[in-house]
Design an enzyme around this catalytic site. Sequence first.
Site, PDB file in Angstrom:
ATOM      1  N   CYS A  13     -51.992  65.100 -97.046  1.00 30.39           N
ATOM      2  CA  CYS A  13     -51.812  63.957 -97.943  1.00 30.39           C
ATOM      3  C   CYS A  13     -52.423  62.749 -97.266  1.00 30.39           C
ATOM      4  O   CYS A  13     -53.609  62.686 -97.073  1.00 30.39           O
ATOM      5  CB  CYS A  13     -50.336  63.758 -98.275  1.00 30.39           C
ATOM      6  N   SER A  14     -51.620  61.786 -96.901  1.00 32.22           N
ATOM      7  CA  SER A  14     -52.183  60.660 -96.140  1.00 32.22           C
ATOM      8  C   SER A  14     -51.108  60.082 -95.235  1.00 32.22           C
ATOM      9  O   SER A  14     -50.877  58.884 -95.223  1.00 32.22           O
ATOM     10  CB  SER A  14     -52.763  59.604 -97.076  1.00 32.22           C
ATOM     11  N   CYS A  15     -50.446  60.955 -94.484  1.00 34.96           N
ATOM     12  CA  CYS A  15     -49.445  60.487 -93.531  1.00 34.96           C
ATOM     13  C   CYS A  15     -50.119  59.541 -92.541  1.00 34.96           C
ATOM     14  O   CYS A  15     -51.236  59.804 -92.092  1.00 34.96           O
ATOM     15  CB  CYS A  15     -48.834  61.669 -92.779  1.00 34.96           C
ATOM     16  N   CYS A  33     -54.903  63.163 -91.977  1.00 34.83           N
ATOM     17  CA  CYS A  33     -53.794  63.911 -92.556  1.00 34.83           C
ATOM     18  C   CYS A  33     -54.425  64.785 -93.611  1.00 34.83           C
ATOM     19  O   CYS A  33     -54.839  64.299 -94.663  1.00 34.83           O
ATOM     20  CB  CYS A  33     -52.753  62.987 -93.173  1.00 34.83           C
TER      21      CYS A  33
END
Lengths: 190, 109
Positions: free
Chosen positions: A101-103, A98
């Site tokens: 962000c950090s999906c 991602c």
Amino acid sequence: MSERSPQSIRAEALEALLIEKGFLKAEDVDDVIARYSERVGPLNGAQVVARAWTDKRFRDDLLRDGSAAVSPYQFEGGQVEKLVVVANTPAIHNVVVCTLCSCYPWALLGLPPKWYKDPEYRSRIVREPRKVISEMGFEVAAGKSIKVWDSSAEIRYLVLPEPPENLLQYDENELPGLVSRDGMIGVAER
Amino acid sequence: MTDQYPLNHELAPPQANGELVFDDPWQMRVFGLARTLCEQGCFSWDDFRSELILAIGRWQGALDRSPWSYFDHFLDALLQVLSDKQMINEEELASRLAEYINRSHGHDH
């Protein structure tokens, strides 16, 4: 020194006695804890992968509409509104990132590992995926192309690793144990 | 994997997003102790679960209930199973506890 809770002292005393009496070793307990920390989170995803290896119809459904295929499992943890499952093949290796962000598909993989949120992984895996995956301990075969999937708030990806060659030798219950979190992100073989 | 932990059970430990949640390191340790002993065949998970149900039941039935803490009951249940199996007795645990509580401040692991 902060005051320790009575329960933590009880737990310590209990463990010391059990070790002295030879019922267990501290290292055994460390191993069990490590196994649960690592396995229990990603176990949901591993069950899905294992089933896709043995159930052709489920595999087809999963690749066509991941969200619908996993919905009967009623996994808790949410955040799989739109799940897209991408299958590794002899020609293609998939890896997920991602970049924004950090999906991450929490319900299937538990909490994201620390490195997944790291800016270095997020930028480098796009530029030089083969090198990054190799640094993480897995060499993608030279003839395979690598496809990088960028997650978003709307779409979460899960990699369906290739089954082991000797798939039929395994008991069905053993298969989820072959699938790791890293394999389902795409930085390990499976 | 065999003997999977019954995570979908109503007696399963606290979890978030499919991962176990521990508020304090001793809770993780006690969880590890119980699972290790069970996997080594010292007691069955059903033995443990029965004690856990009883421990939680005692808490529910108490007039002056302490705040809910899953692992307090988990530890009580583990101690009960170990006592039933005569692996640990109350006296030796009490004496070890007293020793740890009285040891000089400044000791830490």
